[in-house]
Design an enzyme around this catalytic site. Structure first.
Site, PDB file in Angstrom:
ATOM      1  N   CYS A  11      48.358  49.100  48.326  1.00  0.00           N
ATOM      2  CA  CYS A  11      47.480  50.114  48.901  1.00  0.00           C
ATOM      3  C   CYS A  11      46.639  50.821  47.854  1.00  0.00           C
ATOM      4  CB  CYS A  11      48.313  51.194  49.585  1.00  0.00           C
ATOM      5  SG  CYS A  11      49.369  50.587  50.879  1.00  0.00           S
ATOM      6  N   GLY A  37      43.448  47.053  49.776  1.00  0.00           N
ATOM      7  CA  GLY A  37      44.057  46.933  51.097  1.00  0.00           C
ATOM      8  C   GLY A  37      42.998  46.891  52.166  1.00  0.00           C
ATOM      9  N   ASN A 112      51.365  54.602  47.869  1.00  0.00           N
ATOM     10  CA  ASN A 112      51.065  53.257  47.371  1.00  0.00           C
ATOM     11  C   ASN A 112      52.274  52.798  46.579  1.00  0.00           C
ATOM     12  OD1 ASN A 112      49.993  51.004  46.034  1.00  0.00           O
ATOM     13  ND2 ASN A 112      48.964  52.263  44.501  1.00  0.00           N
ATOM     14  N   GLY A 113      52.826  51.635  46.926  1.00  0.00           N
ATOM     15  CA  GLY A 113      53.982  51.134  46.182  1.00  0.00           C
ATOM     16  C   GLY A 113      55.078  50.659  47.112  1.00  0.00           C
ATOM     17  N   TYR A 253      44.658  41.104  37.571  1.00  0.00           N
ATOM     18  CA  TYR A 253      44.092  40.647  38.827  1.00  0.00           C
ATOM     19  C   TYR A 253      43.766  41.726  39.860  1.00  0.00           C
ATOM     20  CZ  TYR A 253      44.658  38.404  43.446  1.00  0.00           C
ATOM     21  OH  TYR A 253      44.521  38.013  44.727  1.00  0.00           O
ATOM     22  N   SER A 294      37.594  37.542  40.160  1.00  0.00           N
ATOM     23  CA  SER A 294      38.538  38.199  39.268  1.00  0.00           C
ATOM     24  C   SER A 294      38.692  37.493  37.918  1.00  0.00           C
ATOM     25  CB  SER A 294      39.897  38.330  39.943  1.00  0.00           C
ATOM     26  OG  SER A 294      40.343  37.058  40.345  1.00  0.00           O
TER      27      SER A 294
END
Ligand code: SF4
Length: 483
Positions: A11, A37, A112-113, A253, A294
């Site tokens: 996220c 996300g 987030n996580g 990335y 990327s």
């Protein structure tokens, strides 16, 4: 290549305090975090002590379709979230920020996580009568805060933060303050900025600061809890037992190249990884081709170091919709064809070094190698800007089993054969750590490299057993399926 292979960040979060159009600024901030996300988004705003929220599934532009959607979220403070589901399904109940109304107050919360003790905490809390509305981990913090007997709100928050384990970046918006907290290893990036009018902003990545016209102030440190209110910003900690172990995959990335994490610009880190990769590469070649987008920075570094021309041998279709991640292998392969083309006029007859950031399942790499061969490349040497991905992540990335990782099940030689390349070179672990070059004495140069070496910086709690089981799991899945 985020959308064609399954390796996804959980996220992105963005928060602001002290701006008359807080929701609007949050929208812009979230827009630059959309790569973190795409399954849902939401904003909670604070209008003179009254919190209002809106959230839905889909891209930010699908959730907030017009100005009127944002205008409803009045106020001078807001928090926002873009979601990629790792824990919990992608239905609307899991879309954040959550907005909680209690008899004695209210707050908005986003995260987030991934928590490594979420299963046991949830069980314990449910046994005590807690009701969970969503299947994601985030609500756990709310229940812990509400259950704490500490007399102050800050005390309750600190107690809750000390109870949850794993990787987390939280934003919490109350009637009179914005709070931000990071786990004791700071696995996920979180930075503080300030706008010209004095408004404070907090974001998962610094690229959002450029967009909203904020200056970077500093990164949130491991174990910190930060409070922003009308008096200003206050830095505090909830634990001293900290050690920086920021996710190395952010540099490889996940993060945008224009973001800077703990003083290291992501593009520069990738370019350095490409340079180091060129030093470790042992084959003859004519041109360097990066897989967009990327791997373009790493390709630049590789070309600069090797002296080979950096060519645009692969072109990405910019207009392919980025609305969902294809769930099956077959559709993923189809996705590659829709999204990438090899340029025959560039690669025909050439010995190509194809630079990519990582190999997860191998199917995407195999497809891109084939695209280059079909376009006439004489040889395709694959060079990867990170080491072999062999172990799962429990801190917020959606690979939680070794079954999904081709390098957990096959040697580099086998992977080379499976993806149909003439050679395959991975960046060494030391090479990656040195290339990122964080200025810290912490182990592994302040990075989490557990994806590559299986040495997790924290206990795995609820995942320990599953992880041990997965170590014994060997599969020839790829050989059978892909060949
Ligand atoms: S295990 Fe891998 S993806 Fe997860 S935090 Fe560590 S380096 Fe990042």
């Amino acid at each position: 290549m985020n959308e064609v292979k399954s390796l996804n960040e959980e996220c992105g979060v963005f928060g602001i305090w002290g701006h008359p159009q807080a929701a609007q600024v949050t929208y812009f901030g979230l827009h630059s975090l959309q790569h973190r996300g795409q399954e849902g988004a939401g904003i909670v705003s604070n209008d003179q002590g009254t919190l209002r929220g809106y959230r839905d599934t889909g891209l930010l532009s699908e959730v907030f379709k017009n100005q009127a959607d944002l205008d409803r979220l009045k106020g001078n403070a807001a928090i926002g979230h873009v979601r990629y589901a790792t824990a919990g399904s992608a239905d609307i109940r899991n879309i954040q920020p959550f907005l909680y109304k209690f008899h004695d107050g209210e707050f908005g919360l986003c995260h987030n996580g991934n928590l490594t003790n979420a299963i046991s905490l949830k069980k314990k809390l449910e046994e005590q009568g807690a009701i969970f509305n969503a299947s994601s981990d985030t609500e756990i913090l709310m229940h812990l805060i509400r259950r704490s007997h500490n007399p102050s709100f800050m005390g309750k928050v600190k107690e809750a933060l000390s109870t949850v384990k794993g990787g987390f970046a939280y934003l919490l918006l109350t009637e009179d303050k914005l709070m931000a907290a990071l786990d004791p290893n700071a696995f996920r990036p979180l930075s503080i900025g300030q706008m010209q009018n004095g408004a404070w902003v907090i974001s998962s990545e610094t690229c959002a600061f450029e967009v909203v016209g904020a200056e970077w102030v500093r990164d949130v440190e491991p174990g910190e809890v930060i409070v922003i209110d009308d008096e200003g910003i206050h830095y505090d900690t909830y634990t001293d037992d900290t050690q920086l172990a920021i996710c190395s995959m952010e540099y490889v990335y996940f993060a945008r190249p224009d973001s800077t994490i703990h003083g290291v610009n992501v593009h520069t880190a990738r370019k350095n990884m490409g340079k180091r990769l060129a030093q470790e590469f042992r084959h003859e070649a004519d041109i360097v081709v990066g897989v967009p987008n990327s791997s373009l920075s790493a390709a630049m570094g590789f070309a600069e170091e090797s002296g080979l021309p950096n060519e645009m041998g692969l072109v990405k279709n910019q207009y392919t919709q980025r609305t969902f991640i294809q769930p099956t292998q077959e559709l993923r392969e189809q996705g590659v064809r829709m999204k990438l083309s090899a340029v025959s006029g560039v690669v025909k007859g050439k010995r190509v070094v194809m630079i990519d950031d990582s190999i997860v399942r191998g199917t995407t790499s195999r497809r891109i190698v084939q695209l280059l061969r079909d376009a006439g490349a004489a040889e395709v040497h694959v060079a990867i800007g990170s080491p072999e991905l062999k172990y799962p992540c429990f801190y917020g990335i959606d690979i939680q089993t070794r079954r999904e990782l081709i390098s957990a099940n096959h040697s580099a030689e086998e992977v080379c054969e499976i993806i149909g390349a003439d050679s395959l070179t991975y960046l060494s672990l030391d090479g990656m750590i040195e290339a990122i070059g964080l200025n810290t004495d912490a182990p592994n140069g302040g990075l989490c490299v557990a994806y590559f070496d299986g040495k997790y910086p924290t206990p795995l709690y609820d995942y320990e057993e599953e992880y041990m089981r997965s170590l014994e799991e060997k599969t020839s899945f790829y050989i059978e399926k892909v060949k």
